[in-house]
Design a protein around this motif. Structure first.
Motif, PDB file in Angstrom:
ATOM      1  N   SER A 210     -13.454 -46.863  51.006  1.00 30.21           N
ATOM      2  CA  SER A 210     -13.620 -47.840  49.916  1.00 30.21           C
ATOM      3  C   SER A 210     -12.886 -49.144  50.213  1.00 30.21           C
ATOM      4  O   SER A 210     -12.074 -49.600  49.412  1.00 30.21           O
ATOM      5  CB  SER A 210     -13.107 -47.243  48.602  1.00 30.21           C
ATOM      6  OG  SER A 210     -11.740 -46.878  48.763  1.00 30.21           O
ATOM      7  N   LYS A 212     -12.301 -52.895  50.211  1.00 36.87           N
ATOM      8  CA  LYS A 212     -12.752 -53.975  49.320  1.00 36.87           C
ATOM      9  C   LYS A 212     -12.142 -55.296  49.755  1.00 36.87           C
ATOM     10  O   LYS A 212     -11.033 -55.317  50.286  1.00 36.87           O
ATOM     11  CB  LYS A 212     -12.365 -53.670  47.875  1.00 36.87           C
ATOM     12  CG  LYS A 212     -13.198 -52.552  47.269  1.00 36.87           C
ATOM     13  CD  LYS A 212     -12.932 -52.420  45.791  1.00 36.87           C
ATOM     14  CE  LYS A 212     -13.841 -51.358  45.183  1.00 36.87           C
ATOM     15  NZ  LYS A 212     -13.544 -51.143  43.766  1.00 36.87           N
ATOM     16  N   LYS A 216      -9.394 -61.684  43.194  1.00 35.29           N
ATOM     17  CA  LYS A 216      -9.164 -61.824  41.758  1.00 35.29           C
ATOM     18  C   LYS A 216      -9.584 -63.225  41.316  1.00 35.29           C
ATOM     19  O   LYS A 216      -9.616 -64.155  42.119  1.00 35.29           O
ATOM     20  CB  LYS A 216      -7.679 -61.605  41.446  1.00 35.29           C
ATOM     21  CG  LYS A 216      -7.261 -60.146  41.518  1.00 35.29           C
ATOM     22  CD  LYS A 216      -5.811 -59.988  41.116  1.00 35.29           C
ATOM     23  CE  LYS A 216      -5.405 -58.519  41.200  1.00 35.29           C
ATOM     24  NZ  LYS A 216      -3.951 -58.342  41.052  1.00 35.29           N
ATOM     25  N   TYR A 301      -8.817 -54.876  44.076  1.00 32.82           N
ATOM     26  CA  TYR A 301      -9.042 -53.563  44.657  1.00 32.82           C
ATOM     27  C   TYR A 301      -9.500 -52.535  43.628  1.00 32.82           C
ATOM     28  O   TYR A 301     -10.113 -51.536  43.976  1.00 32.82           O
ATOM     29  CB  TYR A 301      -7.771 -53.066  45.352  1.00 32.82           C
ATOM     30  CG  TYR A 301      -7.389 -53.902  46.550  1.00 32.82           C
ATOM     31  CD1 TYR A 301      -8.305 -54.097  47.586  1.00 32.82           C
ATOM     32  CD2 TYR A 301      -6.151 -54.509  46.648  1.00 32.82           C
ATOM     33  CE1 TYR A 301      -7.977 -54.879  48.685  1.00 32.82           C
ATOM     34  CE2 TYR A 301      -5.815 -55.279  47.747  1.00 32.82           C
ATOM     35  CZ  TYR A 301      -6.729 -55.461  48.757  1.00 32.82           C
ATOM     36  OH  TYR A 301      -6.414 -56.237  49.843  1.00 32.82           O
ATOM     37  N   GLU A 302      -9.165 -52.796  42.365  1.00 37.71           N
ATOM     38  CA  GLU A 302      -9.578 -51.854  41.327  1.00 37.71           C
ATOM     39  C   GLU A 302     -10.892 -52.331  40.733  1.00 37.71           C
ATOM     40  O   GLU A 302     -11.264 -53.483  40.870  1.00 37.71           O
ATOM     41  CB  GLU A 302      -8.517 -51.781  40.220  1.00 37.71           C
ATOM     42  CG  GLU A 302      -7.112 -51.507  40.720  1.00 37.71           C
ATOM     43  CD  GLU A 302      -7.023 -50.225  41.522  1.00 37.71           C
ATOM     44  OE1 GLU A 302      -7.752 -49.268  41.196  1.00 37.71           O
ATOM     45  OE2 GLU A 302      -6.248 -50.180  42.497  1.00 37.71           O
ATOM     46  N   SER A 303     -11.573 -51.423  40.035  1.00 39.47           N
ATOM     47  CA  SER A 303     -12.800 -51.825  39.352  1.00 39.47           C
ATOM     48  C   SER A 303     -12.438 -52.832  38.270  1.00 39.47           C
ATOM     49  O   SER A 303     -11.403 -52.715  37.616  1.00 39.47           O
ATOM     50  CB  SER A 303     -13.460 -50.618  38.700  1.00 39.47           C
ATOM     51  OG  SER A 303     -13.864 -49.731  39.704  1.00 39.47           O
ATOM     52  N   LYS A 305     -12.592 -55.012  34.740  1.00 38.06           N
ATOM     53  CA  LYS A 305     -12.650 -54.622  33.337  1.00 38.06           C
ATOM     54  C   LYS A 305     -14.102 -54.579  32.883  1.00 38.06           C
ATOM     55  O   LYS A 305     -14.894 -55.424  33.273  1.00 38.06           O
ATOM     56  CB  LYS A 305     -11.909 -55.695  32.532  1.00 38.06           C
ATOM     57  CG  LYS A 305     -10.981 -55.139  31.510  1.00 38.06           C
ATOM     58  CD  LYS A 305     -10.068 -56.169  30.859  1.00 38.06           C
ATOM     59  CE  LYS A 305     -10.571 -57.542  30.612  1.00 38.06           C
ATOM     60  NZ  LYS A 305      -9.643 -58.381  29.849  1.00 38.06           N
TER      61      LYS A 305
ATOM     62  N   TYR B 171      -5.683 -55.484  52.834  1.00 37.98           N
ATOM     63  CA  TYR B 171      -6.168 -54.152  52.457  1.00 37.98           C
ATOM     64  C   TYR B 171      -5.245 -53.058  53.016  1.00 37.98           C
ATOM     65  O   TYR B 171      -4.899 -52.109  52.307  1.00 37.98           O
ATOM     66  CB  TYR B 171      -7.605 -53.939  52.963  1.00 37.98           C
ATOM     67  CG  TYR B 171      -8.133 -52.592  52.542  1.00 37.98           C
ATOM     68  CD1 TYR B 171      -8.566 -52.371  51.240  1.00 37.98           C
ATOM     69  CD2 TYR B 171      -8.150 -51.526  53.434  1.00 37.98           C
ATOM     70  CE1 TYR B 171      -9.010 -51.123  50.832  1.00 37.98           C
ATOM     71  CE2 TYR B 171      -8.600 -50.272  53.041  1.00 37.98           C
ATOM     72  CZ  TYR B 171      -9.032 -50.082  51.745  1.00 37.98           C
ATOM     73  OH  TYR B 171      -9.460 -48.842  51.334  1.00 37.98           O
ATOM     74  N   ASN B 174      -2.098 -52.876  50.957  1.00 34.67           N
ATOM     75  CA  ASN B 174      -2.323 -52.314  49.624  1.00 34.67           C
ATOM     76  C   ASN B 174      -2.585 -50.811  49.680  1.00 34.67           C
ATOM     77  O   ASN B 174      -2.133 -50.052  48.813  1.00 34.67           O
ATOM     78  CB  ASN B 174      -3.503 -53.022  48.957  1.00 34.67           C
ATOM     79  CG  ASN B 174      -3.720 -52.555  47.537  1.00 34.67           C
ATOM     80  OD1 ASN B 174      -2.895 -52.819  46.672  1.00 34.67           O
ATOM     81  ND2 ASN B 174      -4.802 -51.837  47.294  1.00 34.67           N
TER      82      ASN B 174
END
Lengths: 391, 287
Positions: A210, A212, A216, A301-303, A305, B171, B174
Motif C-alpha cells: 500500500s 502512497k 495533504k 498516508y491514511e484514507s 475523511k 514513505y 512513515n
C-alpha cells in the motif's frame, strides 16, 4: 492591497465567494479550462458573474489553462473577445500562443501565468513579464524564503496558493493519469492517480502492498501575515469543485484573518480561525512547501475523511417582521436540531430549530430531500446566502 | 534530416556511439536518473565528443528554485566556455540567463507543454527549439514537427511524473521500512499488471512509463521534419543502448524497417506506443 482570490465552480459559489469576502474569484468556462468536471460557466454565466462581482468591487478571472492541442485552438480568438465583452478582468493561461492571441484579440484582459508552468524563480518570471504577463501563479513548491527573494528580484505580481488541494507532482508536469487511464490531466481530465495505493517493488520483491504518495492539502493560515509582508499580490484558495459550504467557510475565515492583520498588525489568536476552517470539508492538511520540502507529515498516508454531511442548508430569504426563514436543504436535518448559522455579516450563532415546515407550510419531521425548500422561525436576522451547519 | 541524440551512460560509449550527438546530464540541474555528471566530467565528455565528431548536448531539465540561481548561473557561465552545442532546459531561468549571453542552442523540454504547432512557432520566434510533448498522437506530432524547431523522444522509458517531494524516503520513514531511496523501485496499481519504475534523486521523485516508448516505423514520416530524435537510455545497459542507437541510425539511413524493428524487439520486447495511435479522453461538460 492584498487580494483574497477564491474559486467558483458555478454562479452560486461565485456569489457566495464574493459575499463572504473574496476580492476576486476565478472561474472556468465551458471551453479551454482545466477542472473538466466542475460545472463550468457558460458565457452568459460569466457575464452575470462579472456583473455581480463588479457591483461589489470584486474581480473575475477566467481560467484558460489547458495545455492546448491543435484541436483546442479553433475558436479561441472569438472566445477571448466574448470573455472581454462579458466583463472578465483577466485570464489564467498556460500556453504562450494563447497569450499572444489574447494580446491581439482581447487587450483589455490581464494575463496571468498559470501554476501549470511551475514558475519558481525570478529569472523565469522576468521572462514571462516581458511576454506580457502581469501576474504569475507561483509553483506550489516555492517556500517563503524563496518568495522573499523572488519578490526582491522581479516586479511581476505574485499569486500564491494558501489553501486547498495539492498535486503530488509539479503541476503541469504529470502524465500519470493520462498514461494509466487515458485521461489527460493537462486538459482537465485528471483521475488523481497519485492518490491511489500501489504495490511497491524493490529489487523485484514486494516491499509494500500500500505505497502512497498523495499529498495533504495546503493549509497556510499561519503564514498569511508573512505572505502579506513579503508583498505577495494575491492569496489563492484552491477548490473550484468543492462545495458552497467550503467556499463560504474558507473565504470568510481568511477574510477575517487578513482584515485583522491589516487592522491590528498582528493576529491575536490563530486557533479560533483554525477551528472555524476545520468545519469545512477539509482533507488532512499541512503547510506544503512553505517552510521547506515536506517530510512524511506532509503526505497523505491514511484514507481521507469521508465527505461531511454537516452542511445543512443555505438561507434563501428572511422576513424580519415575522421571523420566518426560507432555506434550501443541503443535508438531512430534523426539527429540534441544534445548528450553527454563519454568514458574511453574521457571527456564528447557535440555535435549535423548533419546528420545521415545507414550502406549503406542512409540518416536517425531517428535511430529507436534497435541495428541499424548508421554512422555520429564527429570532435573529438572517440574510440570503447565510448558511447553517450541524453542531 | 533528423539528427540522432542519445543519453550517455559512460564516457566510454562516445567513441563508438552511432548517435550524431551525446546528451550528458548535469549532476545538479537534470532529472535524468543516472548517471549524471559534474562540471569536470562534462568537460571531459565535451572533449571526447569533439575528438570523435559528436555534438554535445547538456541536459539541465529540472525546475529551478530561486535559491539555486547563483549556482545555476555559475555553472551556465562555465558551460559556455566548453562550447556546448545544445542545452535541453526545463525552466525558463536557463533561457532568461542565456538570452543575455546570445546563446542560440536552447531546447525547451517540459515533457508536457508543447502540444500544438502554434505554440512551437511562438518558441521558434524566440529562438528556442522545443521537445514535443509525450502526450500527443502521431498525427499531432507530424503537425507540431512541421514548425521546424522540434526534438522528439523516439525511444526509451519516458518520465511521466516529476515531484519535488522525496516520496520514497517519506514513505519509508512513515512505514518504518528500511529502504534505500536511491535504488530503483517499481509501482504496480492493483488493477493494472504493468510496473512503473520510480526513482528518487536529490531533485525529487520521478516515475517512468512501464515500457520503452518506441517510435520506429514512423521514422520515415518524421525524419525530414524533426531536428532531433532522442534515444533516452535511462534504465538501459550500455550494450543495449549501443545496439538500439545503431538500429535507429540504420533506420534513418533507409535500411529495411521491418527487419530492423524485429531486431529492436529482440533486444527488448517490452515496447509501447504511448499516445501515437490514440487520443486522451476529455471529460469536459458541454453546454
Amino acid at each position: 492591497m492584498i487580494e483574497l482570490l477564491a474559486p467558483a465552480g458555478n454562479l452560486e459559489k461565485l456569489r457566495v465567494a464574493v459575499l463572504y469576502g473574496a476580492d476576486a474569484v476565478y472561474v472556468g468556462g465551458k471551453k479551454f479550462s482545466l477542472r473538466a468536471r466542475a460545472s463550468n460557466f457558460s458565457l452568459a454565466d460569466i457575464e452575470e458573474g462579472c456583473k455581480f462581482a463588479h457591483a461589489r468591487g470584486a474581480k473575475v478571472y477566467v481560467t484558460v489553462n489547458i495545455v492546448p492541442h491543435g484541436e483546442d485552438l479553433e475558436g479561441f480568438p472569438e472566445y477571448l473577445r466574448e470573455l472581454e465583452a462579458a466583463g472578465a478582468d483577466g485570464i489564467i493561461l498556460t500556453s504562450l500562443y494563447y497569450s499572444k492571441m489574447a494580446k491581439l484579440h482581447a487587450p483589455g484582459l490581464e494575463l496571468h501565468l498559470s501554476t501549470q508552468f511551475s514558475s519558481a524563480n525570478s529569472l523565469a518570471l522576468n521572462f514571462f513579464k516581458k511576454m506580457g504577463f502581469a501576474r504569475a501563479v507561483l509553483a506550489r513548491e516555492v517556500g517563503l524564503s524563496e518568495i522573499e527573494l523572488i519578490r526582491k528580484n522581479t516586479d511581476i505580481d505574485l499569486e500564491v496558493f494558501i489553501h486547498g488541494g495539492m498535486c503530488a507532482s509539479y503541476s503541469g508536469r504529470c502524465m500519470l493519469s493520462n498514461y494509466m487511464t487515458d485521461r489527460d490531466a493537462n486538459r482537465g481530465g485528471c483521475a488523481h492517480s497519485c492518490r491511489w495505493a500501489y504495490r511497491l517493488y524493490g529489487k523485484g520483491k514486494i516491499m509494500s502492498e500500500s505505497f502512497k504518495m498523495g499529498s495533504k492539502d495546503l493549509f497556510a493560515l499561519r503564514a498569511i501575515p508573512e505572505l502579506i509582508n513579503l508583498g505577495v499580490k494575491s492569496l489563492k484558495i484552491e477548490g473550484r469543485m468543492k462545495s458552497v459550504h467550503y467556499i463560504g467557510t474558507t473565504v470568510r475565515v481568511y477574510r477575517m484573518l487578513i482584515d485583522e492583520y491589516l487592522r491590528e498588525g498582528r493576529i491575536r489568536d490563530f486557533s479560533s480561525y483554525e477551528q472555524e476552517l476545520y468545519k469545512a470539508e477539509n482533507r488532512p492538511a499541512a503547510t506544503g512547501f512553505l517552510y521547506g520540502i515536506p517530510g512524511p507529515e506532509g503526505q497523505l498516508y491514511e484514507s481521507g475523511k469521508a465527505a461531511s454531511n454537516d452542511f445543512l442548508g443555505i438561507v434563501l430569504a428572511y422576513d424580519e417582521k415575522t421571523g420566518w426563514v426560507t432555506a434550501e436543504q443541503r443535508n438531512n436535518f430534523a426539527a429540534g436540531a441544534e445548528v450553527e448559522f454563519f454568514g458574511p455579516k453574521l457571527c456564528n450563532t447557535r440555535y435549535v430549530i423548533p419546528e420545521l415546515f415545507d414550502e406549503n407550510m406542512e409540518v416536517l419531521e425531517v428535511a430529507r430531500h436534497p435541495r428541499q425548500i424548508v421554512r422555520f422561525r429564527a429570532p435573529f436576522k438572517l440574510n440570503e446566502y447565510d448558511m447553517f451547519r450541524r453542531v | 534530416m533528423m539528427k540522432l541524440l542519445a543519453d550517455i551512460l559512460s564516457p566510454e560509449m562516445i567513441a563508438d556511439c552511432p548517435a550524431d550527438g551525446i546528451i550528458v546530464s548535469d549532476a545538479d540541474f537534470s532529472c535524468f536518473p543516472e548517471p549524471t555528471f559534474t562540471y569536470e566530467e562534462v568537460k571531459e565528455v565535451a572533449s571526447l565528443c569533439r575528438k570523435h565528431g559528436k555534438m554535445i548536448v547538456l541536459n539541465i531539465d529540472a525546475i529551478i528554485g530561486e535559491e539555486e540561481l547563483p549556482l545555476l548561473i555559475e555553472k551556465l557561465d562555465a558551460y559556455l566556455a566548453l562550447g556546448i552545442d545544445y542545452y535541453l532546459f526545463g525552466d525558463f531561468a536557463v533561457y532568461g540567463h542565456f538570452r543575455e549571453k546570445g546563446e542560440k542552442g536552447l531546447i525547451f523540454d517540459s515533457k508536457t507543454l508543447i502540444t500544438n504547432k502554434e505554440d512551437a512557432l511562438i518558441y521558434k520566434d524566440l529562438g528556442i527549439m522545443i521537445a514535443i510533448s509525450n502526450e500527443i498522437s502521431l498525427e499531432e506530432i507530424l503537425e507540431v514537427a512541421s514548425a521546424g524547431n522540434c526534438l522528439f523522444d523516439i525511444y526509451g522509458h519516458r518520465q511521466i511524473f516529476y515531484s519535488k517531494r522525496p516520496l520514497l524516503g517519506n514513505y519509508f520513514k512513515n512505514a518504518g521500512l528500511t529502504g534505500d531511496e536511491k535504488l530503483f523501485y517499481e509501482l504496480q496499481e492493483e488493477k493494472r499488471p504493468e510496473k512503473y519504475p520510480i526513482h528518487q534523486t536529490k531533485r525529487g521523485t520521478f516515475i517512468y512509463t512501464p515500457y520503452r516508448y518506441a517510435l520506429f516505423k514512423e521514422l520515415s514520416l518524421l525524419k525530414d521534419k524533426l531536428l532531433f530524435g532522442r534515444i533516452n537510455t535511462a534504465f538501459l545497459s550500455e550494450d543495449e543502448a549501443m545496439k538500439i542507437i545503431g538500429l535507429y541510425k540504420k533506420a534513418l539511413a533507409g535500411d529495411c524497417m521491418d527487419t530492423l524493428y524485429e531486431k529492436l524487439l529482440a533486444i527488448n520486447p517490452n515496447v509501447g506506443r504511448g499516445f501515437l495511435d490514440k487520443k486522451s479522453i476529455l471529460l469536459k461538460e458541454e453546454a
